[in-house]
Design a protein around this motif. Sequence first.
Motif, short mmCIF file in Angstrom:
data_model
loop_
_atom_site.label_atom_id
_atom_site.label_comp_id
_atom_site.label_asym_id
_atom_site.label_seq_id
_atom_site.Cartn_x
_atom_site.Cartn_y
_atom_site.Cartn_z
N CYS A 103 30.32 81.21 36.75
CA CYS A 103 29.39 79.82 36.91
C CYS A 103 29.41 78.95 37.84
CB CYS A 103 29.65 79.66 35.03
SG CYS A 103 31.46 78.81 35.02
N HIS A 104 29.44 78.19 37.26
CA HIS A 104 29.21 76.98 38.35
C HIS A 104 30.16 76.26 38.93
CE1 HIS A 104 28.07 73.35 40.96
NE2 HIS A 104 27.62 74.80 41.85
N CYS A 105 30.70 75.58 38.00
CA CYS A 105 31.77 74.90 37.38
C CYS A 105 33.07 75.53 37.75
CB CYS A 105 31.76 74.27 36.29
SG CYS A 105 32.05 75.17 34.47
N GLY A 106 32.76 77.46 37.58
CA GLY A 106 34.37 77.89 37.64
C GLY A 106 35.11 77.51 35.91
N ARG A 107 34.79 77.70 34.90
CA ARG A 107 34.91 77.93 34.00
C ARG A 107 34.72 79.81 33.29
NH1 ARG A 107 33.44 73.60 29.03
NH2 ARG A 107 35.68 74.71 28.13
N CYS A 133 27.11 78.54 30.16
CA CYS A 133 28.74 77.62 29.72
C CYS A 133 28.18 76.55 29.76
CB CYS A 133 29.65 77.36 31.21
SG CYS A 133 30.34 76.66 31.73
N THR A 166 29.59 73.58 30.23
CA THR A 166 29.86 72.28 31.63
C THR A 166 28.69 72.48 32.38
OG1 THR A 166 31.70 72.49 30.78
CG2 THR A 166 31.40 71.62 33.08
N CYS A 167 28.10 73.38 33.17
CA CYS A 167 27.82 73.63 33.41
C CYS A 167 26.33 74.01 33.59
CB CYS A 167 28.25 74.83 34.88
SG CYS A 167 28.10 76.39 34.92
ZN LIG Z 1 30.47 75.87 34.35
#
Ligand SMILES: [Zn+2]
Length: 133
Positions: free
Chosen positions: A8-12, A72, A74-75
């Motif tokens: 994903c974008h944030c990396g989680r 995700c 988060t993002c």
């Molecule tokens: Zn994310």
Amino acid sequence: MVVHRGGCHCGRVRFEVEAPSRLTVAECNCSICSKSGYLHLIVPKSRFRLLQGDDALTTYTFNTGTAKHLFCSTCGVKSFYVPRSHPDGYSVNVRCLDPGTVEAIEVEPFDGREWEKQYAEGRTAAGWVTART
Ligand SMILES: [Zn+2]
């Protein structure tokens, strides 16, 4: 076959997927894919590994509830999910793969707005269903 990594974008959320370096992917025009610009690479579960982020994923369902849209929390990016056409596999969003392992991408249109009609006509070599037979 090579191992592509992505997330994903944030990396989680991070995953790896075994697939050719030259990919044939599907661009679907259904209500959700057209809004997110999703490019589908369908693989069996055995060729996909979630490396991290199981706790970050939120599931969204609609219509028949067969597809599990995994975002995700988060993002908000949907980097992979369980598709309606292949509930026994995964669809990876090719837009979420890391650079470096993909040599070429061929995009096949998929008429997801007419899902029931397309599905009856069968799956392609790419693992998707399409109007082209
Ligand atoms: Zn994310």
